[in-house]
Design a protein around this motif. Structure first.
Motif, mmCIF file in Angstrom:
data_model
loop_
_atom_site.group_PDB
_atom_site.id
_atom_site.type_symbol
_atom_site.label_atom_id
_atom_site.label_comp_id
_atom_site.label_asym_id
_atom_site.label_seq_id
_atom_site.Cartn_x
_atom_site.Cartn_y
_atom_site.Cartn_z
ATOM 1 N N ASN A 95 0.824 -1.210 0.000
ATOM 2 C CA ASN A 95 0.000 0.000 0.000
ATOM 3 C C ASN A 95 0.854 1.254 0.000
ATOM 4 N N HIS A 148 0.791 1.811 10.181
ATOM 5 C CA HIS A 148 1.095 0.746 11.140
ATOM 6 C C HIS A 148 2.194 -0.130 10.562
ATOM 7 N N ASP A 192 2.947 -4.925 4.513
ATOM 8 C CA ASP A 192 2.324 -4.362 3.304
ATOM 9 C C ASP A 192 2.185 -2.827 3.392
ATOM 10 N N HIS A 193 2.693 -2.245 4.500
ATOM 11 C CA HIS A 193 2.657 -0.782 4.656
ATOM 12 C C HIS A 193 4.045 -0.164 4.850
ATOM 13 N N ASP A 205 -7.498 -1.207 6.741
ATOM 14 C CA ASP A 205 -6.975 -1.981 7.869
ATOM 15 C C ASP A 205 -7.717 -1.727 9.182
ATOM 16 N N HIS A 212 -10.174 -6.879 9.090
ATOM 17 C CA HIS A 212 -10.435 -6.024 7.926
ATOM 18 C C HIS A 212 -11.942 -5.947 7.676
ATOM 19 N N HIS A 217 -7.527 -1.646 -0.526
ATOM 20 C CA HIS A 217 -7.051 -2.790 0.251
ATOM 21 C C HIS A 217 -7.900 -4.032 -0.018
#
Ligand SMILES: [Zn+2]
Ligand SMILES: [Zn+2]
Length: 265
Positions: free
Chosen positions: A15, A59, A63-64, A146, A194, A219
Motif C-alpha cells: 500500500n 502501522h 504491506d505498509h 486496515d 479487515h 485494500h
C-alpha cells in the motif's frame, strides 16, 4: 483548490498513497520495495521521491512499511509515526537517522505547508494503528483501511469528506468458502481484522455528506475479493440506503500495482 491524491498501490501485497497541494507532498506508507515505489512514482507521473516532505506510517505491517527504510535512507526523507508504531517497526526497517524520525501522535493534527493532517485510531491487530484525514482550503480527504470495524468515533472523524479512500477488503462468501485456514479467516473477520464489502457500504452510508463524491475502494484481498464484486456489493448497499451511485456518488477501483490518476479532492 489544489488538494490532489493518487492511490499508487493498494491491497494485501502493498500500500502507498500520495497526497499533494501546491506547497506539500506526502506519501502515506510505502508497502512495496523501494525499487517498485520508484516505478509507481514514474507511472503516476507525480515527480521525484526526493522532494517529498515526508512518509506518514499507518502501522507496522509489511504491506505498509516494506520500502520505508531504504527510501528514507536513500532520499533522506522524514518519517512520521506514533510512539508504539516506531517501537514495533524499528527492528523491521533498519536504522533511520534520528534527525529523520518524527513523532505523529494519535488523534493529533500536524501541518505540512498548506496541508493539515489529522490522525485517528482504527481497530486492527497492530501496535497502534492509525489513519489520516487531509484538510486543505475546506476540502477533506479521508484515508482509512486496515480496520475490523468502523466505530461511531471513527465515523465522526471521517464524516462528510469530499473524497474517500476506504477499505473494502473481502467478500464474506469468498472468504468463508476459500482455502484460508480457520484461524486466518477468524482474524480477518474479527474486530481487529479487515472490513468486508458490505461493512464498507454501510459505514459509507453513515458518513457520506452533501459534498461527498468520489470513493476509492481500497485494500482489496487478492484471494477473497474482486474489483467488480467489491464495486457491486458496495454500490448495492449504498443504493439500498438511498444513495444514487454513479450519479451523486462515484465508486472507483484501486489496483495492487497501477496508480490511480492524480485526482482533485
Ligand atoms: Zn495491517
Ligand atoms: Zn494492510
Amino acid at each position: 483548490m489544489s488538494l490532489k491524491f493518487s492511490v499508487l498501490a493498494s491491497g494485501s501485497t502493498g500500500n502507498a498513497i500520495y497526497v499533494e497541494t501546491g506547497r506539500a507532498r506526502l506519501l502515506v506508507d510505502a508497502g512495496l520495495s523501494a525499487k517498485q515505489m520508484g516505478l509507481l512514482f514514474e507511472r503516476a507521473n507525480i515527480g521525484e521521491i526526493t522532494g517529498l516532505d515526508g512518509i506518514l506510517v499507518t502501522h507496522e505491517h509489511s504491506d505498509h512499511i516494506k520500502g520505508i527504510g531504504v527510501m528514507a535512507r536513500k532520499f533522506k526523507l522524514p518519517v512520521y509515526a506514533n510512539t508504539n508504531t516506531w517501537r514495533a517497526m524499528e527492528g523491521l526497517i533498519g536504522e533511520i537517522p534520528t534527525e529523520q524520525k518524527f513523532e505523529f501522535g494519535m488523534e493529533t493534527v500536524r501541518t505540512f505547508g498548506d496541508l493539515e493532517v489529522e490522525s485517528f485510531g482504527v481497530s486492527h491487530d497492530a501496535a497502534e494503528p492509525m489513519f489520516y484525514v487531509f484538510h486543505h482550503e475546506g476540502r477533506k480527504l479521508t484515508l482509512m483501511t486496515d480496520t475490523g470495524y468502523v466505530s461511531d468515533r471513527m465515523k465522526g472523524i471521517i464524516r462528510e469528506s469530499d473524497s474517500m479512500i476506504i477499505e473494502s477488503n473481502h467478500d464474506i462468501n469468498m472468504l468463508m468458502m476459500g482455502r484460508y485456514p480457520w484461524n486466518i479467516k477468524r482474524r480477518i473477520l474479527g474486530d481487529h481484522g479487515h472490513i468486508s464489502n458490505e461493512d464498507c457500504g454501510h459505514a459509507l452510508a453513515d458518513v457520506i455528506g452533501d459534498k461527498t463524491k468520489n470513493i476509492y475502494l481500497a485494500h482489496l484481498s487478492k484471494d477473497n475479493n474482486m474489483k467488480d464484486i467489491a464495486r457491486l456489493a458496495v454500490g448495492q448497499t449504498l443504493e439500498s440506503r438511498g444513495f444514487a451511485v454513479g450519479e451523486d456518488i462515484i465508486l472507483h477501483d484501486t489496483d495492487a500495482s497501477i496508480p490511480t490518476k492524480l485526482a482533485l479532492v
